[in-house]
Design a protein around this motif. Structure first.
Motif, PDB file in Angstrom:
ATOM      1  N   GLY A 273       0.819  -1.211   0.000  1.00 44.09           N
ATOM      2  CA  GLY A 273       0.000   0.000   0.000  1.00 44.09           C
ATOM      3  C   GLY A 273       0.853   1.262   0.000  1.00 44.09           C
ATOM      4  O   GLY A 273       2.052   1.217   0.292  1.00 44.09           O
ATOM      5  N   ARG A 274       0.199   2.382  -0.354  1.00 45.94           N
ATOM      6  CA  ARG A 274       0.869   3.679  -0.225  1.00 45.94           C
ATOM      7  C   ARG A 274       0.599   4.146   1.205  1.00 45.94           C
ATOM      8  O   ARG A 274      -0.532   4.504   1.554  1.00 45.94           O
ATOM      9  CB  ARG A 274       0.283   4.669  -1.235  1.00 45.94           C
ATOM     10  N   VAL A 275       1.620   4.141   2.019  1.00 37.94           N
ATOM     11  CA  VAL A 275       1.444   4.474   3.435  1.00 37.94           C
ATOM     12  C   VAL A 275       1.575   5.984   3.624  1.00 37.94           C
ATOM     13  O   VAL A 275       2.605   6.578   3.304  1.00 37.94           O
ATOM     14  CB  VAL A 275       2.469   3.720   4.310  1.00 37.94           C
TER      15      VAL A 275
ATOM     16  N   LEU B  96      -3.885   1.060  -3.164  1.00 37.47           N
ATOM     17  CA  LEU B  96      -4.692   1.682  -2.109  1.00 37.47           C
ATOM     18  C   LEU B  96      -3.808   2.517  -1.177  1.00 37.47           C
ATOM     19  O   LEU B  96      -2.581   2.381  -1.177  1.00 37.47           O
ATOM     20  CB  LEU B  96      -5.406   0.596  -1.292  1.00 37.47           C
ATOM     21  N   VAL B  97      -4.457   3.370  -0.418  1.00 38.75           N
ATOM     22  CA  VAL B  97      -3.753   4.191   0.556  1.00 38.75           C
ATOM     23  C   VAL B  97      -3.954   3.583   1.945  1.00 38.75           C
ATOM     24  O   VAL B  97      -5.064   3.185   2.295  1.00 38.75           O
ATOM     25  CB  VAL B  97      -4.271   5.648   0.546  1.00 38.75           C
TER      26      VAL B  97
ATOM     27  N   PHE C  87      -7.883   2.843   2.087  1.00 37.17           N
ATOM     28  CA  PHE C  87      -8.910   3.329   1.162  1.00 37.17           C
ATOM     29  C   PHE C  87      -8.407   3.431  -0.268  1.00 37.17           C
ATOM     30  O   PHE C  87      -7.203   3.487  -0.517  1.00 37.17           O
ATOM     31  CB  PHE C  87      -9.489   4.663   1.639  1.00 37.17           C
ATOM     32  N   ASP C  88      -9.381   3.446  -1.169  1.00 35.48           N
ATOM     33  CA  ASP C  88      -9.102   3.598  -2.587  1.00 35.48           C
ATOM     34  C   ASP C  88      -9.346   5.067  -2.936  1.00 35.48           C
ATOM     35  O   ASP C  88     -10.481   5.539  -2.903  1.00 35.48           O
ATOM     36  CB  ASP C  88     -10.044   2.673  -3.380  1.00 35.48           C
TER      37      ASP C  88
END
Lengths: 425, 316
Positions: A8-10, A51-52, A380-381
Motif C-alpha cells: 500500500g501507499r502508506v 490503495l492508501v 482506502f481507494d
C-alpha cells in the motif's frame, strides 16, 4: 491476530511518511512499517496494491444519538457507519436525552460502545448541568468516567459569569473546553446566514456577528484564565481571522470546521432543501473560501463530520421547521479528499486534518502509524467513485446535502485495535 | 432545475416571481386584462375551469386573500374547497405531506397555499403528483407572487409602461413577502429605479443585491417617484427592539400628504392591505385622489383568474 497489509501507499502525517510500504499488525499494535519483523506469520494478508494506508480517522463530532434519540439513530447503526467511513476514534457531544452530565450516563455509554464493534468512543461531557448554561457539572468526576473534554454542544451559554467560572474551574484541572462561538441573542430566531440569499428567500438570519461577538468573549476569557479552549465549527471569514490572530499572539487555542462548510455556501439554499439546514448556517462564498484556505495554512486545526443523523420526518417539512444537521461520518474522508484535490493540497495534509491533528486535540494517542501505537488503520481507494444514496450510506441518518452526488475515495478496510471491523464487499 | 416552469417554458406552478421570465409576467398581465370584463357581466362566469377542483390550503389564517382566490376560481367555474388548516389537522399534529396526500386523493387539480414558513409552497410543489399545480398565496417572508402581479397590473393600468418609472417601496421590507415579490417583478419588468425606504431595522441584509436603491428617509426616497407602495407594519413590530413606537414610525415613515407632495404630482399610492391608518399611512392619503388601493383589490381577482387559467390550461 496478525495482519500484514502489503504494497500500500502508506501516508502517515505524524511521521511525515508518504510512500509504498508494508504494515504489520500484531496483538492490536503496529509492530513494523517496512520490513517484516522476524518470525512474523500473518493470519491475514490484505493486498493494498493501489490503495492508501493511513491512520484510522479521528472524528471530533459524531452524534450517536444514545441515550434518548434512538429513533434517529442507534449506537449500533452509527458505530457501523463510522467504521465504514474509516473512522477509528470519535468524540460524541453530550446533547443526548438526558445530556451526558452525570458520570453514570457516561459510564453506560462507554460500556455499551465497548461491547460493540466499531471505533473508540470518547464522550465529551456536558459543561453545565442539563446543558442549561447555569450550573457546572462535576467535571472531575465526569473525567474519571471517561469524558475527554467539556462542551455545551449547540446549547447556549448566555451567562458570561458562568463561562468565566467554567474556564477557571476547567483550568484548575487542565481540562479542555470545546466551545462553539455563537451569541445567542444575535442568533435568536435565525435559521440561515444573514445575507443576500436569506434576504431573498425570506429566511430569518443569523449574522456573522453572532460568531465574532461570541468569539471575542471566549478569546478574552481564555486569555485571562489560561483555560484550554477548542473552538468548534467555525463558519465565518472574520471568525477565522480572529482565531488566526489569537494564535499568532501565542494563545493556545485550536479550532475545527465541519466538512459541509468546506464545500457549500448560502447560494446552495436556493430551492429551500432542508438538508442544507445546518448549524452553524452555511455562509457566504467568501467565508467558504476562507475556510478552505485556513485549512491549508493551518489556522484551522482539524476537519470533522459533525455527524447529525436526523429522522426523515424531521426533514420532510418546510426549511424553517426542519431539524438542523447532516449525516456525514461516511463522507468525512471523500469530502476531505475533494478539498485536497480542489486546493492542490498533498494527501499527507488532508489525512493530517482528519487523523493526527484531531487526535492531538482529543489528547489521545491515535492518529499515527508509529511502531508501537494502537493498530487503528484505514485502507482506502483514493480514486474509487461512488454515489451517495440512502442505500450506500450505512448510517440510519440519510439526511445529507450531498445526496445523489458523486464522491471520489472509498474506504476498503478499517482496522480498530488490530481487528478488521470493516471490510468493503 | 426550475420548479415553476415546464421543460418547454410554460408555467407549471406559481411559487415566486424571483427568476420568472419577463415574457411570462407579461403574459399573465395580458391574460388578466382579458378577464377584466368578466366581473362586469351580469353572469360573472366563464367555463374555463369547469370540472376542476381547487383547494384553498391555508395553514395561516387569511380572509382577504383566500376570498379573492375563491372568487377568481368561481368565476372560472371551478369547484372550490376552503381548508382552514390553521385550525384543523395541523393542530391535531398531522404532517403537511399527509394533508397534501389526502387532498390529492380527493382528485385535486390545484392547491392555493398559504403558510407561515418561507419555502413552504416550494416544499409542497416538490411533493405533489404531476397533474397538480401549486399557487403560492404567501409563504413566510419569502413571496406572495399573485399580490406582486396584481400590483404590476395596477401600475401598468395607471402608468401604461414600466420602462420610465421610479417606484418606491416603503416600510417593513424585512418581514414582507409582498415587498420581495414586488421588487422581483419591478426589476424583471424593466423599472429603471426601484427604491426601498425604511429604518435600518426593517430592511434585510444585502437588500441592494436585489437591484434596489436604499433610502433611510422619506424626503429623499419619495422625491420624483411615480409610484409609492406602502407596506403594512404588523402590530407586533410596532413596539420593541425594531421600532420604539408606532407614533415615532408614523412621524418618520408614515405617508402623509406633505411627504407625498415630494413625489410626482401624478404619482399613485398603493397598499396591499389591510392598512394601519395613522401608522404607515394617513387616512387623507389612503382615501385621497392619488390612492389606487381599492382598484388593486378588484384587479387582484382578474390576476388570480389569469394565473389559475394559465396553470390549468398548461396542464390540461
Amino acid at each position: 491476530m496478525k495482519i500484514h497489509i502489503r504494497h500500500g501507499r502508506v501516508v502517515d502525517p505524524c511521521n511525515q511518511h508518504d510512500g509504498l510500504a508494508d504494515v504489520f499488525v500484531a496483538a492490536g499494535k503496529i509492530v513494523a512499517v517496512g520490513a517484516a519483523p522476524a518470525d512474523f506469520h500473518a493470519n491475514r494478508v490484505i493486498d493494498a496494491t493501489g490503495l492508501v494506508v493511513c491512520p484510522g480517522l479521528v472524528d471530533l463530532s459524531v452524534r450517536l444519538r444514545e441515550p434518548g434519540f434512538e429513533y434517529k439513530a442507534t449506537l449500533e447503526s452509527e458505530m457501523l457507519a463510522a467504521a465504514a467511513g474509516g473512522v477509528t476514534s470519535l468524540a460524541c457531544p453530550p446533547d443526548t436525552d438526558p445530556p451526558l452530565d452525570e458520570p453514570g450516563l457516561v459510564e453506560m455509554l462507554k460500556f455499551r460502545a465497548k461491547n460493540l464493534p466499531g471505533p473508540r468512543v470518547y464522550p465529551i461531557g456536558a459543561l453545565t448541568q442539563k446543558l442549561d448554561g447555569k450550573l457546572l457539572t462535576e467535571m472531575a468526576e465526569l473525567r474519571e468516567a471517561g469524558c475527554v473534554a467539556f462542551t455545551q454542544a449547540d446549547a447556549p451559554l448566555t451567562d458570561t459569569q458562568v463561562l468565566l467560572r467554567a474556564m477557571e474551574y476547567a483550568a484548575t484541572f487542565g481540562f479542555s473546553l470545546w466551545l462553539r462561538p455563537q451569541d445567542v441573542f444575535l442568533a435568536r430566531g435565525g435559521i440561515a446566514h444573514d445575507g443576500a440569499i436569506a434576504s431573498r428567500l425570506g429566511l430569518p438570519g443569523i449574522p456573522a456577528l453572532a460568531e465574532t461577538v461570541a468569539l471575542a468573549t471566549i478569546l478574552q476569557l481564555a486569555r485571562a484564565t489560561g483555560a484550554r479552549v477548542h473552538l468548534t465549527r467555525l463558519s465565518t471569514r472574520d471568525g477565522i481571522a480572529m482565531v488566526r490572530a489569537a494564535k499568532a499572539q501565542g494563545l493556545a487555542v485550536t479550532c475545527d470546521v465541519a466538512t459541509p462548510h468546506v464545500h457549500l455556501c448560502e447560494n446552495d439554499l436556493i430551492g429551500f432543501d432542508s438538508h442544507l439546514h445546518l448549524t452553524p448556517p452555511l455562509r457566504e462564498l467568501r467565508d467558504r473560501d476562507a475556510i478552505r484556505e485556513a485549512l491549508r495554512d493551518g489556522s484551522i486545526d482539524a476537519l470533522c463530520s459533525d455527524h447529525t443523523p436526523v429522522d426523515e420526518d424531521e426533514k420532510q417539512v418546510p426549511f424553517g421547521e426542519s431539524s438542523p444537521g447532516a449525516s456525514g461520518v461516511e463522507l468525512l474522508l471523500p469530502l476531505t479528499l475533494k478539498w485536497a484535490r480542489e486546493m492542490g493540497a498533498p494527501l499527507t495534509k488532508a489525512i493530517d486534518l482528519v487523523s493526527w491533528k484531531p487526535a492531538q486535540i482529543l489528547g489521545v494517542s491515535s492518529g499515527t502509524l508509529s511502531v508501537g501505537s494502537c493498530a487503528d488503520i484505514c485502507v482506502f481507494d483514493e480514486t474509487a467513485e461512488w454515489v451517495v444514496t440512502s442505500r450506500t450510506l450505512a448510517s440510519q441518518g440519510k439526511n445529507t446535502p450531498f445526496l445523489d452526488q458523486p464522491m471520489q475515495g472509498r474506504v476498503r478496510y478499517t482496522l480498530i485495535d488490530g481487528h478488521l471491523d470493516f471490510e468493503a464487499h | 432545475m426550475n420548479l415553476q416552469l415546464t421543460a418547454d417554458g410554460r408555467l407549471r406552478h406559481l411559487l415566486t416571481l424571483d427568476g420568472l421570465p419577463r415574457a411570462i409576467l407579461t403574459q399573465i398581465l395580458d391574460t388578466a386584462e382579458s378577464f377584466m370584463d368578466v366581473g362586469e357581466r351580469e353572469v360573472k362566469k366563464v367555463p374555463l375551469l369547469r370540472g376542476k377542483s381547487i383547494f384553498n390550503l391555508f395553514f395561516e389564517p387569511s380572509t382577504r386573500t383566500r376570498t379573492t382566490f375563491e372568487i377568481a376560481a368561481k368565476r372560472l367555474s371551478a369547484d372550490v374547497v376552503n381548508l382552514n388548516i390553521a385550525t384543523s389537522s395541523q393542530t391535531k399534529g398531522e404532517a403537511i405531506l399527509d394533508t397534501v396526500d389526502n387532498l390529492a386523493a380527493m382528485h385535486a387539480d390545484m392547491f392555493i397555499v398559504r403558510h407561515s414558513q418561507s419555502g413552504a409552497a416550494h416544499f409542497i410543489a416538490r411533493n405533489v403528483a404531476p397533474h397538480i399545480s401549486v399557487v403560492n398565496a404567501g409563504d413566510g417572508r419569502h413571496a406572495h407572487p399573485t399580490q406582486g402581479l396584481l400590483d404590476m397590473f395596477t401600475i401598468r393600468r395607471y402608468k401604461g409602461a414600466f420602462h420610465n418609472l421610479t417606484v418606491a417601496v416603503v416600510g417593513d421590507v424585512l418581514h414582507s413577502r409582498v415587498a420581495r415579490s414586488q421588487i422581483h417583478a419591478l426589476t424583471t419588468l424593466g423599472v429603471p429605479e426601484v427604491r426601498v425606504i425604511g429604518p435600518k431595522t426593517l430592511l434585510p441584509a444585502g437588500v441592494e443585491q436585489m437591484g434596489v436603491q436604499v433610502f433611510h428617509n422619506m424626503e429623499d426616497g419619495l422625491r420624483d417617484c411615480d409610484v409609492v407602495i406602502m407596506l403594512r407594519l404588523q402590530n407586533e413590530r410596532m413596539k420593541g427592539a425594531l421600532l420604539p413606537s408606532a407614533q415615532e414610525y408614523f412621524k418618520f415613515f408614515g405617508l402623509t400628504p406633505g411627504k407625498l407632495a415630494l413625489a410626482k404630482p401624478d404619482a399613485i399610492v398603493m397598499h396591499p392591505g389591510p392598512m394601519n391608518r395613522g401608522v404607515e399611512i394617513d387616512s387623507e392619503v389612503a382615501d385621497g385622489p392619488q390612492s389606487v388601493i381599492l382598484p388593486q383589490v378588484t384587479y387582484g381577482i382578474a390576476v388570480r383568474m389569469a394565473v389559475m387559467a394559465m396553470l390549468a390550461g398548461g396542464n390540461g
